[in-house]
Write an enzyme that holds these catalytic residues in place. Structure first.
Site, PDB file in Angstrom:
ATOM      1  N   ASP A 128       1.121  38.773 -43.366  1.00  0.00           N
ATOM      2  CA  ASP A 128       2.422  38.751 -43.996  1.00  0.00           C
ATOM      3  C   ASP A 128       2.237  38.391 -45.463  1.00  0.00           C
ATOM      4  O   ASP A 128       1.283  37.712 -45.838  1.00  0.00           O
ATOM      5  CB  ASP A 128       3.323  37.720 -43.291  1.00  0.00           C
ATOM      6  CG  ASP A 128       4.778  37.878 -43.653  1.00  0.00           C
ATOM      7  OD1 ASP A 128       5.106  38.790 -44.424  1.00  0.00           O
ATOM      8  OD2 ASP A 128       5.592  37.084 -43.160  1.00  0.00           O
ATOM      9  N   ASP A 151       6.865  40.486 -33.773  1.00  0.00           N
ATOM     10  CA  ASP A 151       6.153  39.211 -33.836  1.00  0.00           C
ATOM     11  C   ASP A 151       7.158  38.070 -33.785  1.00  0.00           C
ATOM     12  O   ASP A 151       8.340  38.255 -34.110  1.00  0.00           O
ATOM     13  CB  ASP A 151       5.333  39.105 -35.127  1.00  0.00           C
ATOM     14  CG  ASP A 151       6.200  38.711 -36.318  1.00  0.00           C
ATOM     15  OD1 ASP A 151       6.134  37.544 -36.736  1.00  0.00           O
ATOM     16  OD2 ASP A 151       6.968  39.568 -36.811  1.00  0.00           O
ATOM     17  N   CYS A 184       1.900  36.606 -12.733  1.00  0.00           N
ATOM     18  CA  CYS A 184       1.137  36.634 -13.987  1.00  0.00           C
ATOM     19  C   CYS A 184      -0.343  36.381 -13.708  1.00  0.00           C
ATOM     20  O   CYS A 184      -0.702  35.501 -12.919  1.00  0.00           O
ATOM     21  CB  CYS A 184       1.684  35.583 -14.954  1.00  0.00           C
ATOM     22  SG  CYS A 184       0.839  35.537 -16.552  1.00  0.00           S
ATOM     23  N   CYS A 217      -2.611  35.578 -16.113  1.00  0.00           N
ATOM     24  CA  CYS A 217      -3.258  34.835 -17.196  1.00  0.00           C
ATOM     25  C   CYS A 217      -4.025  33.637 -16.631  1.00  0.00           C
ATOM     26  O   CYS A 217      -3.817  33.231 -15.480  1.00  0.00           O
ATOM     27  CB  CYS A 217      -2.232  34.376 -18.224  1.00  0.00           C
ATOM     28  SG  CYS A 217      -1.218  32.960 -17.732  1.00  0.00           S
ATOM     29  N   CYS A 268      -1.739  30.766 -15.166  1.00  0.00           N
ATOM     30  CA  CYS A 268      -1.052  31.003 -13.892  1.00  0.00           C
ATOM     31  C   CYS A 268      -2.016  31.173 -12.720  1.00  0.00           C
ATOM     32  O   CYS A 268      -1.652  30.894 -11.573  1.00  0.00           O
ATOM     33  CB  CYS A 268      -0.141  32.223 -14.013  1.00  0.00           C
ATOM     34  SG  CYS A 268       1.281  31.937 -15.106  1.00  0.00           S
ATOM     35  N   HIS A 318       0.016  31.241 -21.723  1.00  0.00           N
ATOM     36  CA  HIS A 318       0.879  31.978 -20.797  1.00  0.00           C
ATOM     37  C   HIS A 318       2.019  32.677 -21.528  1.00  0.00           C
ATOM     38  O   HIS A 318       2.336  33.845 -21.224  1.00  0.00           O
ATOM     39  CB  HIS A 318       1.460  31.038 -19.744  1.00  0.00           C
ATOM     40  CG  HIS A 318       2.637  31.638 -19.037  1.00  0.00           C
ATOM     41  ND1 HIS A 318       2.516  32.628 -18.087  1.00  0.00           N
ATOM     42  CD2 HIS A 318       3.982  31.434 -19.210  1.00  0.00           C
ATOM     43  CE1 HIS A 318       3.723  33.002 -17.677  1.00  0.00           C
ATOM     44  NE2 HIS A 318       4.630  32.302 -18.341  1.00  0.00           N
TER      45      HIS A 318
END
Length: 372
Positions: free
Chosen positions: A92, A265, A303, A305, A308, A334
């Site tokens: 940015d 984002d 999930c 990930c 999880c 997560h």
């Protein structure tokens, strides 16, 4: 380089899937991008981040210029090597950060003079300097320097800011000379349709590799956010990736995708994660709450990930209540994986031509089994 290939369209909406090619790999769209302001996703290693399916991350020119400085990062081999992230990176411009420190800056046609919030020294950022900083950083995408006034600004004040944003873009285009880095312009104009249309047409006229829409989700009402999402795409070229800045809620992402936006984002996944809040579909679970003390289920049983598949809500509750850093890391991890999964699910639904504005893949439906 920086080709954008639209791979499928949805008959019911303006939604599309695509591939944006960069020197450090491709980004499949629509896609959520985690925010790593200081060349780090707070509390998460690059290896952990890669496991979420993230394809592009953000860093911030303003903050990296102040610490550690773009020259040091260039000496390190560029931002990819510096932060050990081999996939695409977007920086940015820092425009929003400069203007969010309104009490510290002096804005002119040439740029912004502000007081360094770290040590009180005076710093001047011009469009030319912002481009040089980002070229030194070596990101895949550099954002133009823009003026993002508060959402309460009058139409006259917003128009004045827009004139600066457009003049600064011209200077950014003239200064930017890095062939392996794409420059994106930023549409501004606040809540005023006339100004948004004017800005979208002006930014589009430069035929840059991509276009962002800024000044969204900066304190205005949900209706005003939706108005911008619905209106601005009418004036953007379809063959360019469209980046809606600062959006991270499932409902707004769904609406934006339906209107033809591709990239998103938001700091919320990690900011809320650091405060013990986890995403579950369209809910937010405050794991500090005592009701999770004896809850041995994962945050989300669907999930995959690390959080999880390895830890229970009870354990995360224990970590958060005791201010253990691991808890903040696991919940943030997560939350990022959750938004990546959601945008991936949207992609699958678009390809199957069954995406709708109120897309909710966690609900029982004919599309849930293969999209979420």
């Amino acid at each position: 380089m920086f080709e954008f290939e639209i791979t499928s369209n949805c008959n019911n909406t303006e939604a599309r899937t695509g591939i944006f090619f960069t020197p450090n790999g491709k980004v499949n769209t629509p896609k959520f991008m985690p925010v790593g302001t200081l060349a780090t996703i707070k509390g998460i290693s690059s290896k952990q981040l890669n496991s979420t399916g993230s394809e592009m991350v953000l860093s911030n020119t303003f903050h990296l210029h102040l610490q550690p400085g773009e020259k040091l990062i260039r000496e390190a081999g560029g931002i990819h090597k510096f932060m050990n992230w081999s996939k695409p990176i977007l920086t940015d411009s820092g425009g929003y950060q400069v203007f969010s420190l309104a009490k510290l800056n002096n804005i002119s046609n040439e740029g912004v003079e502000f007081k360094n919030p770290r040590d009180g020294s005076h710093v001047f950022l011009s469009p030319e300097k912002v481009m040089n900083i980002q070229m030194d950083l070596g990101s895949d995408i550099a954002m133009a320097f823009d003026y993002c006034p508060p959402h309460t600004a009058t139409e006259n004040d917003m128009e004045d800011s827009l004139q600066k944003t457009h003049a600064w873009l011209q200077k950014c285009v003239e200064t930017h000379q890095k062939s392996d880095q794409a420059l994106f312009g930023i549409v501004q104009g606040g809540k005023y349709p006339r100004l948004r249309e004017n800005s979208a047409k002006f930014i589009s006229s430069f035929d840059l590799p991509g276009i962002a829409v800024g000044g969204v989700s900066v304190g205005e009402s949900i209706d005003q956010i939706h108005n911008v999402i619905n209106y601005v795409p009418n004036f953007l070229p379809r063959n360019k990736p469209r980046y809606l800045m600062g959006i991270g809620s499932l409902s707004e992402i769904s609406l934006a995708v339906a209107k033809g936006f591709d990239l998103f984002d938001c700091v919320l996944p990690t900011r809320l994660g650091r405060h013990g809040t986890a995403f579950l579909n369209d809910e937010r679970l405050n794991l500090r709450n005592a009701r999770f003390k004896n809850d041995f289920s994962p945050i989300d049983k669907t999930c995959k990930c690390e959080t999880c598949t390895s830890y229970s809500r009870a354990y995360l509750h224990h970590l958060i209540r005791n201010d253990e850093i691991l808890g903040l890391t696991l919940i943030s991890l997560h939350n990022i994986a959750h938004l990546i999964r959601f945008t991936n699910a949207i992609s699958n639904a678009i390809k199957d031509n069954c995406f709708t504005i109120d897309f909710a893949p966690w609900k029982t439906s004919s599309i849930a089994h293969h999209t979420w």
